[in-house]
Each structure stands twice: as structure tokens, then as C-alpha cells.
Design a protein around this motif. Structure first.
Motif, short mmCIF file in Angstrom:
data_model
loop_
_atom_site.label_atom_id
_atom_site.label_comp_id
_atom_site.label_asym_id
_atom_site.label_seq_id
_atom_site.Cartn_x
_atom_site.Cartn_y
_atom_site.Cartn_z
N LYS A 35 9.96 -2.55 3.24
CA LYS A 35 9.31 -2.07 2.01
C LYS A 35 9.55 -3.07 0.88
CE LYS A 35 8.94 2.10 -0.84
NZ LYS A 35 9.45 3.47 -1.04
N ARG A 36 10.76 -3.61 0.80
CA ARG A 36 11.09 -4.59 -0.24
C ARG A 36 10.23 -5.84 -0.06
NH1 ARG A 36 16.53 -6.33 0.91
NH2 ARG A 36 17.05 -4.20 0.42
N MET A 37 10.04 -6.27 1.18
CA MET A 37 9.22 -7.45 1.46
C MET A 37 7.77 -7.22 1.04
SD MET A 37 6.86 -8.89 3.80
CE MET A 37 7.08 -8.34 5.49
N VAL A 38 7.25 -6.03 1.35
CA VAL A 38 5.86 -5.71 1.00
C VAL A 38 5.69 -5.69 -0.52
CG1 VAL A 38 4.08 -3.92 1.07
CG2 VAL A 38 5.37 -4.48 3.15
N LYS A 39 6.62 -5.06 -1.23
CA LYS A 39 6.54 -5.01 -2.69
C LYS A 39 6.53 -6.41 -3.29
CE LYS A 39 8.75 -0.55 -3.68
NZ LYS A 39 9.93 0.11 -4.29
N LEU A 40 7.30 -7.30 -2.71
CA LEU A 40 7.40 -8.66 -3.22
C LEU A 40 6.11 -9.44 -3.01
CD1 LEU A 40 9.33 -10.86 -4.39
CD2 LEU A 40 9.90 -11.44 -2.02
N ARG A 41 5.36 -9.13 -1.94
CA ARG A 41 4.22 -9.95 -1.56
C ARG A 41 2.87 -9.26 -1.69
NH1 ARG A 41 6.26 -14.43 1.08
NH2 ARG A 41 8.50 -14.31 1.46
N LEU A 42 2.86 -8.00 -2.09
CA LEU A 42 1.60 -7.30 -2.27
C LEU A 42 0.88 -7.83 -3.50
CD1 LEU A 42 -0.23 -4.91 -1.36
CD2 LEU A 42 1.06 -3.48 -2.96
N ASP A 43 -0.37 -8.24 -3.34
CA ASP A 43 -1.15 -8.78 -4.45
C ASP A 43 -1.21 -7.75 -5.58
OD1 ASP A 43 -3.73 -9.36 -6.03
OD2 ASP A 43 -3.55 -11.14 -4.76
N ARG A 44 -0.98 -8.21 -6.81
CA ARG A 44 -0.92 -7.30 -7.96
C ARG A 44 -2.20 -6.50 -8.13
NH1 ARG A 44 -2.38 -12.21 -9.65
NH2 ARG A 44 -3.93 -12.42 -11.32
N GLY A 48 -2.19 -0.66 -7.35
CA GLY A 48 -2.56 0.72 -7.62
C GLY A 48 -3.30 1.39 -6.48
N ARG A 49 -3.70 0.60 -5.50
CA ARG A 49 -4.50 1.13 -4.39
C ARG A 49 -3.71 1.27 -3.09
NH1 ARG A 49 -9.71 -2.51 -3.81
NH2 ARG A 49 -8.74 -4.05 -5.15
N ILE A 50 -2.67 0.46 -2.95
CA ILE A 50 -1.93 0.44 -1.69
C ILE A 50 -0.46 0.77 -1.95
CG2 ILE A 50 -1.12 -1.03 0.19
CD1 ILE A 50 -3.73 -2.53 0.06
N ASP A 51 0.06 1.74 -1.22
CA ASP A 51 1.46 2.13 -1.32
C ASP A 51 2.26 1.33 -0.28
OD1 ASP A 51 3.96 3.36 -1.14
OD2 ASP A 51 3.15 5.34 -1.56
N PRO A 52 3.29 0.58 -0.71
CA PRO A 52 4.09 -0.18 0.25
C PRO A 52 4.63 0.65 1.41
CG PRO A 52 4.62 -0.87 -1.97
CD PRO A 52 3.70 0.32 -2.10
N SER A 53 4.96 1.92 1.13
CA SER A 53 5.46 2.78 2.21
C SER A 53 4.40 2.99 3.29
CB SER A 53 5.89 4.14 1.64
OG SER A 53 6.98 4.00 0.78
N ASP A 54 3.13 3.09 2.88
CA ASP A 54 2.05 3.25 3.84
C ASP A 54 1.86 1.99 4.67
OD1 ASP A 54 1.60 5.79 2.89
OD2 ASP A 54 -0.03 5.20 1.54
N VAL A 55 2.03 0.82 4.03
CA VAL A 55 1.92 -0.45 4.75
C VAL A 55 2.99 -0.52 5.83
CG1 VAL A 55 2.00 -2.97 4.58
CG2 VAL A 55 1.00 -1.63 2.73
N VAL A 56 4.21 -0.16 5.46
CA VAL A 56 5.32 -0.20 6.42
C VAL A 56 5.09 0.79 7.55
CG1 VAL A 56 7.79 0.23 6.71
CG2 VAL A 56 6.97 -1.01 4.70
N GLN A 57 4.57 1.98 7.23
CA GLN A 57 4.31 2.97 8.27
C GLN A 57 3.27 2.46 9.26
OE1 GLN A 57 6.05 5.67 8.75
NE2 GLN A 57 4.85 6.25 10.56
N GLU A 58 2.20 1.86 8.73
CA GLU A 58 1.16 1.29 9.61
C GLU A 58 1.73 0.16 10.46
OE1 GLU A 58 -2.70 0.33 8.03
OE2 GLU A 58 -2.49 1.78 6.42
N GLN A 88 1.85 -9.43 9.06
CA GLN A 88 0.49 -9.52 9.60
C GLN A 88 -0.36 -8.34 9.12
OE1 GLN A 88 1.50 -9.76 13.76
NE2 GLN A 88 1.60 -12.00 13.74
N LYS A 89 0.26 -7.17 9.05
CA LYS A 89 -0.45 -5.99 8.55
C LYS A 89 -0.81 -6.18 7.08
CE LYS A 89 -1.26 -2.83 10.44
NZ LYS A 89 -2.51 -2.42 11.12
N LEU A 90 0.08 -6.76 6.32
CA LEU A 90 -0.17 -7.00 4.90
C LEU A 90 -1.29 -8.02 4.71
CD1 LEU A 90 0.73 -6.25 2.06
CD2 LEU A 90 2.47 -8.02 2.19
N ILE A 91 -1.30 -9.06 5.53
CA ILE A 91 -2.38 -10.06 5.49
C ILE A 91 -3.72 -9.38 5.77
CG2 ILE A 91 -3.43 -11.93 6.83
CD1 ILE A 91 -1.52 -13.19 5.07
N ASP A 92 -3.76 -8.52 6.78
CA ASP A 92 -5.00 -7.81 7.14
C ASP A 92 -5.49 -6.96 5.97
OD1 ASP A 92 -4.90 -8.91 9.65
OD2 ASP A 92 -4.03 -7.14 10.62
#
Length: 212
Positions: A35-44, A48-58, A88-92
């Protein structure tokens, strides 16, 4: 450390045999770090549209399907393999939501085993400001953010990435070297050099030098 490795290996072995509880425990060990990694790299633009927790779950759902890949190849430690799947999920997601707009700001950093959204100076500055308690006023924070971003931009892309991996994602030196495909000595030297340089640049901003 050795006992922890043995515990992880035992959970992985049980999970590979279909033990869902073991798989859940294995994922739970790394959920916060992913989750920390996703928060750091999620495009600003997607914050507001993507929850890091959902990315990690996927990502974990994908990892469950690909578990035999981890069990049989074991080219990477479990942490780095899960990080790769999550990346890879975050890139997608970036490509699906931003498309051609990714070229505007959402650059990817090429790594030894693929690519990952870059930890930009804006993202890193936000992390640093999160630690700073003295700059609470909005106007001050905005001014400081620009100073921090300028300082980070003065570092090379690889040095920023080493900082992101070591200082923010809290990977150790060996893990950082594996992620970047460089020697451990090179990873260590880059981290020491870039951290010293950043401290030097930010020394004039109250509160920063002590927090780094």
C-alpha cells in the motif's frame, strides 16, 4: 531474520498446497508495504479515483493466480515478487485511466525485471512534507513543497529511485540492488551520496535535515 524467512517459506509451501489461511497470512505480512508503494507511485491525477487499498487487493488476486510462478521459479524474494505484481497492476491502471496522457507526467522507470510508475519529485516531496510538522500553514507548505521538489529534481532519476526504494519503501540494500539490477555496492553508494546531497540542499529548511 532467519526464523522470519523460515516462517515465510512455510506459509508459501502451505499456500501452494491450497491452504487459503496460509495464503491470507502471507499476504497480510506485506499488505502495508504494498500500500505504501502504491501511494508513493500513484499518479496524482488518479488520487481521487483510485484507492491504493483496492490496487493492492487486485494485485493480491493476481498474485494468487500466479502463485506457482513464485513457488517454482523463486527468482525473487516473496516481498519483491509481490511488489513486482503490484507494480504491474499499477502500470495497467495508469494506462487504462490516463492513456496517452501518461506521456505528460506519468513516466515509467525501467527496472531490471520490468517497469514501474516513477516515484516523481512531486510524490517524494509529498512524503517528506508529511513528516514535517513545522510547516503547517498552507502557504508555507506550498512554498516548501516547491523547494523540496527543486532539490529532488537536482538529483538524477536513478538516485531519486534509490532514495524512493531505500528511504520511503524501506527496502534494504540487497533488495534495492535486485530491483534495479545493479551491484549492492553501487546501490549503497548511490543511496549514501543522494541522501547526503539531499540533506545538504534541504539544510536551510527548518525540520528537514533531522527528519531525513
Amino acid at each position: 531474520m532467519e526464523s522470519e524467512t523460515q516462517e515465510i517459506d512455510a506459509l508459501l509451501s502451505q499456500a501452494a498446497k491450497g491452504d487459503k489461511q496460509a495464503l491470507g497470512e502471507l499476504f497480510a505480512r506485506y499488505r502495508d508495504r504494498m500500500k505504501r508503494m502504491v501511494k508513493l507511485r500513484l499518479d496524482r491525477r488518479l488520487s481521487g479515483r483510485i484507492d491504493p487499498s483496492d490496487v493492492v487487493q487486485e494485485a493480491f488476486l493476481e498474485a494468487r493466480k500466479r502463485l506457482p510462478e513464485l513457488v517454482h521459479k523463486r527468482e525473487l524474494p516473496v516481498l519483491l515478487w509481490l511488489r513486482l505484481v503490484t507494480g504491474q497492476k499499477l502500470i495497467d491502471l495508469h494506462r487504462a485511466h490516463l492513456g496517452a496522457k501518461m506521456r505528460d507526467a506519468g513516466m515509467e522507470v525501467s527496472l531490471y525485471r520490468g517497469a514501474l510508475p516513477e516515484a516523481s519529485s512531486m510524490m517524494l516531496a509529498g512524503q517528506l512534507l508529511g513528516k514535517l510538522t513545522t510547516a503547517s500553514h498552507a502557504a508555507i507548505r506550498a512554498e516548501v513543497r516547491l523547494q523540496v521538489q527543486a532539490a529532488l529534481n537536482s538529483l538524477g532519476p536513478m538516485d531519486r529511485e534509490v532514495l524512493a526504494l531505500r528511504h520511503f519503501e524501506q527496502l534494504n540494500n540487497e533488495e534495492t540492488a535486485l530491483v534495479l539490477g545493479i551491484k549492492k555496492s553501487a546501490a549503497s553508494n548511490r543511496y549514501v551520496r543522494s541522501l547526503a546531497r539531499l540533506k545538504e540542499i534541504l539544510s536551510g529548511i527548518p525540520g528537514f535535515a533531522e527528519d531525513l
